[in-house]
Scaffold this active site. Structure first.
Site, PDB file in Angstrom:
ATOM      1  N   GLU A   1      13.787 -23.664   9.020  1.00  0.00           N
ATOM      2  CA  GLU A   1      14.979 -23.559   8.166  1.00  0.00           C
ATOM      3  C   GLU A   1      15.815 -22.328   8.499  1.00  0.00           C
ATOM      4  OE1 GLU A   1      15.976 -26.037   6.545  1.00  0.00           O
ATOM      5  OE2 GLU A   1      14.123 -27.147   6.855  1.00  0.00           O
TER       6      GLU A   1
ATOM      7  N   ASP B   1      18.053 -30.975  13.851  1.00  0.00           N
ATOM      8  CA  ASP B   1      17.053 -31.981  13.487  1.00  0.00           C
ATOM      9  C   ASP B   1      17.080 -33.195  14.409  1.00  0.00           C
ATOM     10  OD1 ASP B   1      16.673 -30.269  11.412  1.00  0.00           O
ATOM     11  OD2 ASP B   1      17.356 -31.621   9.843  1.00  0.00           O
TER      12      ASP B   1
END
Length: 659
Positions: free
Chosen positions: A123, A214
């Site tokens: 993250e 991602d």
């Protein structure tokens, strides 16, 4: 010929505890076709990170895919970038665990044939003291967002090179991910990305554009499987990038072998831009979105965005007390488990990040993800001696009482209604009170997120661009709690109160007991709690509630005594919020002296037994959260409130038993 260096990277991750069918769909829609198409383009190379939970699943379910990764590594098409094995936010776990987590994934990378030197920062949650941990784990570079560098005061034009950063004399290279590329790839036509990259061509041979995001954007996110594979985006992209003379494909390691980072920077605590919105408390997040939109409307956002900052990732522990409690319980057991290999393996799993926060994915709102965290915390703690203790579990300055025997752990908050905020079964490895409160989120009122993407009709929408309207059938059932949800919460209600008012938080709480402090006394594994409070109707009626909680081999027993100073007709209710995940469609009302709860999908079967008959109010606790597919109206658990009429005095017992 002048060129632009281009590093292309993906990050593939599935949370610990995710459903097998979800992983299988992601494998078929994204992970497998991506690598199969990559194999068709031998001149295409990329950096890739796979998280440990996903690798373990692939190992077990698709070993041929692991063989394909080995093959692509051997051909020089893949650079493996690691992280903590169970995908923790490194800034949120102890240093000792960080190093162990990274080394576990480095060892796995070696088994694939790659000696990994770089870290994909989970993250992208950065804090400066990570430098020492990363260097100690043998890491030479880390990948974060350009937003981190902007937050340090760098302009966009300075963000096409890696830099050094330092802490305590330890130095590491830091690559900035280009946010523009994150919104172009793969959502816009290939030529848009090529135009952007060609526009970066420069006389400086060390200039580099980095995309790393991602892998699920390539087939899992809504609409992307058809766009990326069926309509041929990925093949066209690989073909165009590898044949363009102005684009020089590289990996991170190749870049560092050829060029030196541009200089020294000091990055503040930060994550990516969207995280700075999500991590703010709801009221502030709404203001943040309004501020960003105002800057956009005035044409000032791009000029001043370097100064636009919201919250930091650790704010989630403030925003969601349930997440904070779970996290601090993990830290508590981590300290116990330092020298115990088996227990430590469980606690490393309990550090998987997804269940601790919430953005555009379900995160903390998904019960099955929290259940996986609690399962591993409980299993790890089960290796250590059982004893009662008084300690500040969640670091809020107030003491909790942890009762423990060989079968159960009960953590009680005397300062918050004298209620049980953890009832963990060692046998079943479940926390029966893992129930999230219903709360207002800023996106319940704000139709859009504060994101910098451009408006366009071309391509496929990113999940950040999807507008969301709450369906009417959800609005009718939507309620927000004023209290956290626990076991043995003590209510005083009006005599004629209704279940519908109660469950939709439209009732009047007569007493001051639910979230107020109780005094306590601990003796022989039991805890006695009491509060001198009152009922507040037409006038104040002083009231005292006493309860004695004792763990048993199959659950607990609690003995209540309630006394009003003068006669007053009311209902006394004891609420048990239980992590029942078998879907309950409608609220129920019944009378019983005992009843059974069967939840085959979650906590299993338990029985509630009383020494006198009670009216029971039962209703599902459902929260509204956003997700990549729109709205999730998720059952967090079920509330069972045992109601007794009272005029002056009341005594009763409640027993909770595993069946």
């Amino acid at each position: 010929m002048e060129k632009i260096n281009f590093i292309f990277g993906i990050h593939n991750h599935q949370p610990l505890g995710n459903f097998g069918w979800v992983l299988e769909e992601a494998y078929n829609n994204s992970y497998r076709p991506f690598m199969e198409i990559l194999e068709e383009f031998p001149n295409m190379k990329l950096a890739v990170h796979f998280s440990g939970p996903l690798l373990e699943w692939l190992d077990e379910n698709h070993p041929d895919y692991i063989d394909l990764l080995k093959k692509l590594i051997k051909k020089g098409q893949l650079e493996i970038v690691v992280a903590g094995f169970y995908e923790p936010v490194l800034a949120a776990i102890p240093k000792e665990d960080r190093i162990l987590q990274i080394n576990l994934l480095k060892n796995y990378a070696k088994s694939l044939g790659y000696d990994a030197k770089g870290v994909w920062l989970t993250e992208r949650v950065w804090q400066p003291e990570l430098v020492k941990s990363l260097r100690e784990a043998g890491i030479e570079y880390v990948v974060v967002d350009d937003y981190h560098f902007m937050s340090a005061g760098l302009s966009k034009e300075e963000l096409y090179w890696p830099y050094y950063t330092e802490d305590g004399g330890e130095v590491i290279s830091v690559f900035p991910i280009d946010e523009k590329l994150r919104y172009l790839i793969p959502f816009r036509p290939v030529e848009k990305t090529i135009e952007y990259l060609e526009g970066l061509v420069d006389k400086d041979p060390s200039k580099v554009a980095v995309f790393h995001d991602d892998g699920e954007k390539f087939g899992v996110w809504p609409g992307t499987h058809e766009w990326v594979y069926k309509k041929g985006w990925l093949r066209e992209f690989f073909d165009t990038v590898t044949s363009n003379e102005k684009i020089n494909l590289m990996t991170y390691s190749e870049y560092l072998a050829k060029f030196t980072p541009k200089g020294l920077v000091y990055l503040p605590i930060a994550s990516y831009f969207e995280m700075s919105e999500w991590s703010l408390p709801a009221k502030q997040a709404k203001l943040f979105v309004e501020f960003v939109e105002q800057l956009k409307e005035e044409g000032k956002f791009e000029k001043y965005r370097v100064f636009v900052r919201g919250g930091i990732w650790k704010n989630f522990f403030f925003k969601y007390p349930e997440s904070n409690f779970m996290h601090k319980r993990m830290l508590y057991v981590s300290r116990l488990a330092r020298e115990h290999e088996e227990a430590r393996n469980y606690i490393l799993k309990a550090q998987c990040n997804d269940a601790y926060w919430h953005g555009v994915f379900g995160g903390v709102y998904l019960p099955h993800l929290r259940r996986a965290i609690w399962e591993n915390i409980i299993k790890a703690q089960s290796y250590f001696p059982s004893e009662a203790k008084v300690l500040d579990v969640d670091f809020d300055g107030k003491k909790e009482v942890m009762l423990e025997n060989s079968h159960f752990i009960a953590t009680i908050k005397p300062h918050y209604g004298g209620s049980i905020f953890e009832l963990s079964s060692k046998k079943r490895a479940v926390n029966y009170n893992d129930v999230l409160a219903r709360r207002w989120e800023h996106y319940h009122d704000v139709p859009e997120a504060a994101t910098p993407e451009e408006e366009t009709e071309e391509g496929v929408a990113s999940i950040h661009e999807l507008g969301k309207e709450i369906p009417e059938e959800i609005k009718r059932e939507l309620a927000y709690d004023w209290q956290l949800r626990a076991i043995l919460q003590d209510h005083f209600l009006k005599e004629g109160e209704t279940l519908d008012n109660y469950r939709l938080v439209k009732y009047w709480e007569l007493g001051d007991f639910v979230n107020q402090p109780y005094e306590f006394e601990l003796s022989e594994g039991k805890i006695k709690l009491w509060r001198n409070g009152g009922l507040y109707g037409e006038e104040k009626v002083p009231a005292k509630v006493e309860k004695e909680i004792e763990l048993t081999e199959d659950g607990f027993i609690v003995r209540y005594r309630v006394v009003l100073e003068k006669h007053y007709k009311a209902l006394f209710g004891v609420e048990l919020n239980l992590a029942v995940h078998s879907v309950m469609e409608k609220p129920e009302e019944f009378e019983a002296q005992s009843f059974e709860i069967n939840d085959p999908y979650g906590m299993g079967k338990v029985r509630i037994e009383l020494n006198k008959k009670a009216r029971v109010w039962k209703f599902p606790i459902k929260t509204l959260s956003q997700s990549e597919s729109g709205w999730d109206f998720v059952q967090q658990g079920v509330s069972y409130t045992l109601l007794f009429p009272i005029e002056k005095e009341l005594e009763f017992e409640v027993r909770f038993r595993e069946v």
